[in-house]
Design a protein around this motif. Sequence first.
Motif, PDB file in Angstrom:
ATOM      1  N   PRO A 153       0.795  -1.139   0.000  1.00 15.57           N
ATOM      2  CA  PRO A 153       0.217  -0.043   0.017  1.00 15.57           C
ATOM      3  C   PRO A 153       0.850   1.178   0.109  1.00 15.57           C
TER       4      PRO A 153
ATOM      5  N   ASP B 129      -6.689  -8.668   9.200  1.00 14.35           N
ATOM      6  CA  ASP B 129      -5.717  -8.020   8.559  1.00 14.35           C
ATOM      7  C   ASP B 129      -5.800  -8.015   6.856  1.00 14.35           C
ATOM      8  N   TYR B 130      -6.885  -7.828   6.552  1.00 14.66           N
ATOM      9  CA  TYR B 130      -7.325  -7.882   4.886  1.00 14.66           C
ATOM     10  C   TYR B 130      -7.114  -6.706   4.458  1.00 14.66           C
ATOM     11  N   ARG B 131      -6.047  -6.742   3.524  1.00 13.97           N
ATOM     12  CA  ARG B 131      -5.726  -5.271   2.774  1.00 13.97           C
ATOM     13  C   ARG B 131      -4.525  -5.634   1.822  1.00 13.97           C
TER      14      ARG B 131
ATOM     15  N   TRP C 278     -11.628  -2.563   8.151  1.00 15.00           N
ATOM     16  CA  TRP C 278      -9.752  -2.405   8.124  1.00 15.00           C
ATOM     17  C   TRP C 278      -9.363  -2.099   6.738  1.00 15.00           C
ATOM     18  N   ALA C 279     -10.033  -2.799   5.633  1.00 13.22           N
ATOM     19  CA  ALA C 279      -9.714  -2.737   4.426  1.00 13.22           C
ATOM     20  C   ALA C 279      -9.848  -1.163   3.947  1.00 13.22           C
TER      21      ALA C 279
ATOM     22  N   PHE D 138      -4.417   2.533   3.757  1.00 15.70           N
ATOM     23  CA  PHE D 138      -3.938   1.514   2.834  1.00 15.70           C
ATOM     24  C   PHE D 138      -4.500   2.194   1.365  1.00 15.70           C
TER      25      PHE D 138
ATOM     26  N   VAL E  50      -9.835   1.984  -1.980  1.00 15.49           N
ATOM     27  CA  VAL E  50      -9.752   1.043  -1.290  1.00 15.49           C
ATOM     28  C   VAL E  50      -8.486   0.247  -1.231  1.00 15.49           C
ATOM     29  N   CYS E  51      -7.502   0.217  -0.593  1.00 16.04           N
ATOM     30  CA  CYS E  51      -6.431  -0.444  -0.944  1.00 16.04           C
ATOM     31  C   CYS E  51      -5.665  -0.240  -2.303  1.00 16.04           C
TER      32      CYS E  51
ATOM     33  N   SER F 145     -11.178   0.061  13.718  1.00 14.47           N
ATOM     34  CA  SER F 145      -9.982  -0.366  13.027  1.00 14.47           C
ATOM     35  C   SER F 145      -8.948   0.661  13.320  1.00 14.47           C
TER      36      SER F 145
END
Lengths: 158, 348
Positions: free
Chosen positions: B129, B225-227, B258-259, B264, B271-272, B304
């Motif tokens: 990221p 920790d999905y990213r 979180w994502a 990120f 998103v990411c 998050s």
Amino acid sequence: MNNSFERLIDGMVATLRAEIIPKIGSEFARGQAFGVIYMLNSMRLRAAWSTEFYLEQIAAQTALRDALAALVEGLDAPALPQAASGSSSSPVLEALRNANEGRISDLIVWLSEQGPQIDTDKATAIDAALHIYMNRHLKHELVTSAKPMFAEISAGAE
Amino acid sequence: MTTQTARTMINLSDDKVIRARLTEYLLAQTGTTWTLGVFNRYSVGFSWITYGFDAQQQGDTQPQGMILRLGPPYGLFAPYSALPQFAALKALEGTGVPVPKVYWWSDDASLLGAPFFVCERVSGSAPVPWVSGDTSGFEEGWRKEIARQFVSALAAQHRAPWRESPGFEQFAHINEDNAALVQVKFWEEAHGRWALKPYPMLRWAMLWLRRNLPVAPRVSLVHGDYRLGNFLEVDGRITSILDWELVHPGDPHEDLGWAFLPQFTGGSGLVCRLVSQDDFIAQYEREVGFKVNLQSLHFYRVFSLVKLALTHLAAVRCFEDGQFNDLRMPAMGTQVAPVLRQISKLLQ
């Protein structure tokens, strides 16, 4: 900065010795790196985080105390932050800053638990004063922080 | 030999010792001899130690690539158990989520010096990221295709059944009503262990979480920790979702929160660096089978950020205690204030 000055110096010296110097091919460059270690160790003996940094944070805490004093009068509130007394060393100011942060955290918990029993206007004013303090504190942290280098740290190149 | 003694005796960085111990373990587990090739240590992450190697079982004609992950007692989120990761990866096999096959695990530190599991080595590289000034965005066609797979894999993960799978007994009490509270309590406890000093904004945010706990639409496997940075990719195909050390049953909104963190986006607003929030949610809803609740999503964005701030505090603690000299840790510590500032803005 959240780590202590001394530990940061020790970590930088250890990283130079273990991770960087063994991978430097030039004798002169290795010598320069040992020079950096020497200067870091010298700084460790004489330097510390600046008193100005802590004094601004304590000034913000003192302003919060002044704003809250009348509002919590007569209430069973936790102790308010304290002001710095005279000229103090960096470790003394750091300890006071941290103790005040603890008192402010206690006030936040108290307001959360006792808020419904407190006069609404008063509770709103206390909440606002706490937020003014927290935002001032965070702004000061940000303006005294270097530009992040996570892309460079991740890639190993500028 | 006690577990504690084993921990102190085995140097987890000594790949020769680890290799010899794992060879013995595989013989005991399978009843046949294994030949293990050179161990390569991957320099990623702050927690689990990761070794890659070739392994050939007696009688096989070809070696197979394997990964050994060890959870050291001094890691960022120690003490560790390998069971949740192993159980989750096992439960997700064949569900459409790209995950490595897992083979063995143990929390017995007398074996290799720390909890561990062994899984398949999957090929690919991990886009990150973080971008520097001259980094361009992803190629448009690649970005859209990876984004589609990224969202699709998460929806598949959140559809996957887990309650009947082995290894989840410790999570049996988690339901739609308490999923958020269980997580908030987990991170409150972590805060108590990690914080070197009080942080009023963090305290305030944690109290806000307590007052705004949502009810989950279902209890799913949450990656934690999905990213971007936690999947492997080859030629426009996601080959594996990585780093399951925070996996747990919970509210699926948690992975979205979180994502969606600004950390990120790489400055892209996506998103990411992959997909707009609206497009993410639209595709996710089509595939997961429930509507995203925007209040829950708001809660898990705040959650998050709190979790991220606490992770930074963990890094500060590990460095301060002298467990690591890795300068990425104090660097993470400098990010506590920016994260708390984001919390303040989000809750204004």
